[in-house]
Motif scaffolding. Sequence first.
Motif, PDB file in Angstrom:
ATOM      1  N   ARG A  48       0.709  -1.178   0.163  1.00 16.18           N
ATOM      2  CA  ARG A  48      -0.073   0.045   0.194  1.00 16.18           C
ATOM      3  C   ARG A  48       1.091   1.268  -0.016  1.00 16.18           C
ATOM      4  NH1 ARG A  48      -5.253   0.936   1.646  1.00 16.18           N
ATOM      5  NH2 ARG A  48      -5.644   2.990   2.327  1.00 16.18           N
ATOM      6  N   GLY A  49       2.007   0.999   0.775  1.00 16.74           N
ATOM      7  CA  GLY A  49       2.632   2.376   0.761  1.00 16.74           C
ATOM      8  C   GLY A  49       3.850   2.536  -0.277  1.00 16.74           C
ATOM      9  N   PHE A  50       3.937   1.800  -1.304  1.00 13.01           N
ATOM     10  CA  PHE A  50       4.804   2.076  -2.479  1.00 13.01           C
ATOM     11  C   PHE A  50       4.846   3.252  -3.108  1.00 13.01           C
ATOM     12  CE2 PHE A  50       6.481   1.219  -6.801  1.00 13.01           C
ATOM     13  CZ  PHE A  50       7.485   0.552  -6.237  1.00 13.01           C
ATOM     14  N   THR A  51       5.725   3.872  -3.296  1.00  9.92           N
ATOM     15  CA  THR A  51       5.803   5.343  -4.186  1.00  9.92           C
ATOM     16  C   THR A  51       6.597   5.406  -5.343  1.00  9.92           C
ATOM     17  OG1 THR A  51       7.804   5.870  -2.464  1.00  9.92           O
ATOM     18  CG2 THR A  51       5.706   6.425  -1.728  1.00  9.92           C
ATOM     19  N   GLY A  52       6.791   4.262  -5.916  1.00  9.08           N
ATOM     20  CA  GLY A  52       7.686   4.241  -7.086  1.00  9.08           C
ATOM     21  C   GLY A  52       6.336   4.462  -8.212  1.00  9.08           C
ATOM     22  N   HIS A  53       6.996   4.822  -9.222  1.00 11.69           N
ATOM     23  CA  HIS A  53       5.894   5.012 -10.432  1.00 11.69           C
ATOM     24  C   HIS A  53       5.814   3.714 -11.196  1.00 11.69           C
ATOM     25  CE1 HIS A  53       5.410   9.272 -10.125  1.00 11.69           C
ATOM     26  NE2 HIS A  53       6.730   9.407  -9.912  1.00 11.69           N
ATOM     27  N   ILE A  54       4.225   3.215 -11.160  1.00 12.28           N
ATOM     28  CA  ILE A  54       4.071   2.100 -11.585  1.00 12.28           C
ATOM     29  C   ILE A  54       3.167   2.176 -12.915  1.00 12.28           C
ATOM     30  CG2 ILE A  54       2.449  -0.274 -11.426  1.00 12.28           C
ATOM     31  CD1 ILE A  54       2.852   0.469  -8.315  1.00 12.28           C
ATOM     32  N   TYR A  55       3.832   1.295 -13.965  1.00 13.80           N
ATOM     33  CA  TYR A  55       3.047   1.456 -15.306  1.00 13.80           C
ATOM     34  C   TYR A  55       2.468   0.089 -15.679  1.00 13.80           C
ATOM     35  CZ  TYR A  55       5.847   5.805 -15.599  1.00 13.80           C
ATOM     36  OH  TYR A  55       6.483   7.148 -15.467  1.00 13.80           O
ATOM     37  N   CYS A  56       1.385   0.211 -16.217  1.00 14.36           N
ATOM     38  CA  CYS A  56       0.518  -1.176 -16.253  1.00 14.36           C
ATOM     39  C   CYS A  56      -0.681  -0.869 -17.214  1.00 14.36           C
ATOM     40  CB  CYS A  56       0.181  -1.836 -15.041  1.00 14.36           C
ATOM     41  SG  CYS A  56      -0.881  -0.868 -14.033  1.00 14.36           S
ATOM     42  N   SER A  57      -1.375  -1.986 -17.606  1.00 10.74           N
ATOM     43  CA  SER A  57      -2.605  -1.723 -18.319  1.00 10.74           C
ATOM     44  C   SER A  57      -3.743  -1.077 -17.305  1.00 10.74           C
ATOM     45  CB  SER A  57      -3.217  -2.945 -18.828  1.00 10.74           C
ATOM     46  OG  SER A  57      -3.588  -4.005 -17.684  1.00 10.74           O
ATOM     47  N   TYR A  66      -7.766  -1.723  -5.919  1.00 13.87           N
ATOM     48  CA  TYR A  66      -8.465  -2.302  -5.202  1.00 13.87           C
ATOM     49  C   TYR A  66      -7.976  -3.269  -4.155  1.00 13.87           C
ATOM     50  CZ  TYR A  66     -11.489  -6.200  -3.857  1.00 13.87           C
ATOM     51  OH  TYR A  66     -12.212  -7.112  -3.136  1.00 13.87           O
ATOM     52  N   ARG A  67      -7.132  -4.170  -4.727  1.00 13.85           N
ATOM     53  CA  ARG A  67      -6.559  -5.223  -3.662  1.00 13.85           C
ATOM     54  C   ARG A  67      -5.457  -4.712  -2.857  1.00 13.85           C
ATOM     55  NH1 ARG A  67      -7.745 -10.733  -4.730  1.00 13.85           N
ATOM     56  NH2 ARG A  67      -6.031 -11.094  -3.174  1.00 13.85           N
ATOM     57  N   ILE A  68      -4.581  -3.777  -3.410  1.00 12.08           N
ATOM     58  CA  ILE A  68      -3.436  -3.367  -2.490  1.00 12.08           C
ATOM     59  C   ILE A  68      -3.642  -1.979  -2.109  1.00 12.08           C
ATOM     60  CG2 ILE A  68      -1.005  -2.880  -2.594  1.00 12.08           C
ATOM     61  CD1 ILE A  68      -0.681  -5.346  -4.980  1.00 12.08           C
ATOM     62  N   GLY A  69      -4.400  -1.156  -2.810  1.00 11.28           N
ATOM     63  CA  GLY A  69      -4.605   0.174  -2.377  1.00 11.28           C
ATOM     64  C   GLY A  69      -3.294   1.142  -2.327  1.00 11.28           C
ATOM     65  N   VAL A  70      -2.691   1.002  -3.473  1.00 12.34           N
ATOM     66  CA  VAL A  70      -1.362   2.131  -3.825  1.00 12.34           C
ATOM     67  C   VAL A  70      -2.116   3.310  -4.147  1.00 12.34           C
ATOM     68  CG1 VAL A  70       0.515   2.552  -5.389  1.00 12.34           C
ATOM     69  CG2 VAL A  70       0.048   0.126  -4.703  1.00 12.34           C
ATOM     70  N   ASP A  71      -1.402   4.240  -3.730  1.00 10.96           N
ATOM     71  CA  ASP A  71      -1.880   5.698  -3.910  1.00 10.96           C
ATOM     72  C   ASP A  71      -2.272   5.912  -5.480  1.00 10.96           C
ATOM     73  OD1 ASP A  71      -2.112   8.583  -4.350  1.00 10.96           O
ATOM     74  OD2 ASP A  71      -1.158   8.984  -2.410  1.00 10.96           O
ATOM     75  N   PRO A  72      -3.082   6.259  -6.140  1.00  9.91           N
ATOM     76  CA  PRO A  72      -3.257   6.517  -7.587  1.00  9.91           C
ATOM     77  C   PRO A  72      -2.382   7.320  -8.232  1.00  9.91           C
ATOM     78  CG  PRO A  72      -5.524   6.554  -6.447  1.00  9.91           C
ATOM     79  CD  PRO A  72      -4.504   6.529  -5.506  1.00  9.91           C
ATOM     80  N   GLN A  73      -1.798   8.362  -7.434  1.00 11.85           N
ATOM     81  CA  GLN A  73      -0.851   8.997  -8.109  1.00 11.85           C
ATOM     82  C   GLN A  73       0.455   8.466  -8.505  1.00 11.85           C
ATOM     83  OE1 GLN A  73       1.504  11.981  -5.734  1.00 11.85           O
ATOM     84  NE2 GLN A  73       0.669  10.902  -3.744  1.00 11.85           N
TER      85      GLN A  73
END
Length: 373
Positions: A48-57, A66-73
Amino acid sequence: MSKHPLPSYKRMPHTTFTVDAFKYGKLDFCTGYFLTHFHSDHYGGLSRGFTGHIYCSRITANCVQYRIGVDPQFIHALPMNRRCNVQGVFVTFIDANHCPGAVIIVFEIPQANGGMARIVHTGDFRASPDHLNSYGSPPIDYLYLDTTYLQPTYAFPSQSQVVQAVADKAPTRTSKRRVLFVVGSYTIGKERLFIEIAQRLGARIYVAAAKRRMLECMGSRSLLQMLSDSMSAQVHVVEMSRVNMRGLTEYLEMAQKHAPFSSIVAFRPTGWSHAPGALDSQFTIDSLKPRGASASVTIFPVPYSEHSSFAELGRFVCSLNTKHVVPTVSCDAANARWLQHWQNVNALFAQAAKSTQPELFSNAWIAFISNAK
């Protein structure tokens, strides 16, 4: 930080990007964390607290939120089949034919000499001719390949044949209240099977609340309209771990409190249930053989694979102009030799294409066919 060093195949050359590398902690060099799909062996370590930039579909992004709750930003959903500029690198997502939202990633990295370095990362994928049509024929510097089934014994029928055979097992509408059909599934995946069964029966599909929420992440209105909150629905989707005699006997007892089901017919869809046979063998309703059965529960193992068969891997690699093939699933030296063999076959075809000598094409085909035996 993770105690485990980052494997070299997780970092993309000529970039500051990684692919499916979340369990190694926050990496100082990494400016883009690419996620091929939402299966735990690929997103493992993401919190949930991950702050790297994630790229995906988009589908995978919905699942991550939904499942992990990573910040949408920190989640960047890229469109399918569109060349996007990500930090100066051109990135294209192609449907991997694996689970919903799974992608093959094409990286194109401009070079100082004006050229372009190209990397293709298949993630987990089931190779098909559409993949070659989508990518075309530019040379590839590195192909990161899903080698889950890199053994000649893994010969799967096509997904469409398996889906057709499973659907043919469905009874007519007149008996739809007596037989309960159960399909094993993971967090996401295997949707084609239970959708086809339900459509053949004209029935609704029951899934638990958590599974329903995952299916909602797919954004398919037609699928959501087929779902039911009642266990009286004739098609049920359950965890793969429950598809065994004891688990389904208990499940039938629970379902019978909601509807007069007399028995369960269950399907356990996974490539690991394959039976060695001829490459690209035909699969029909007669090919389905129960591996567990009682008076009330019958279980059919189904070779429905969302990974490429050995022959499909061979055709895929042979059809691409690739300098380096890097396996993303560990394989021993005896099986890894096939990767070099397929690259050599591709080189023979490339040589033949530049020549007017017909025998060069014959040599290339002989090399390819001998590989498939």
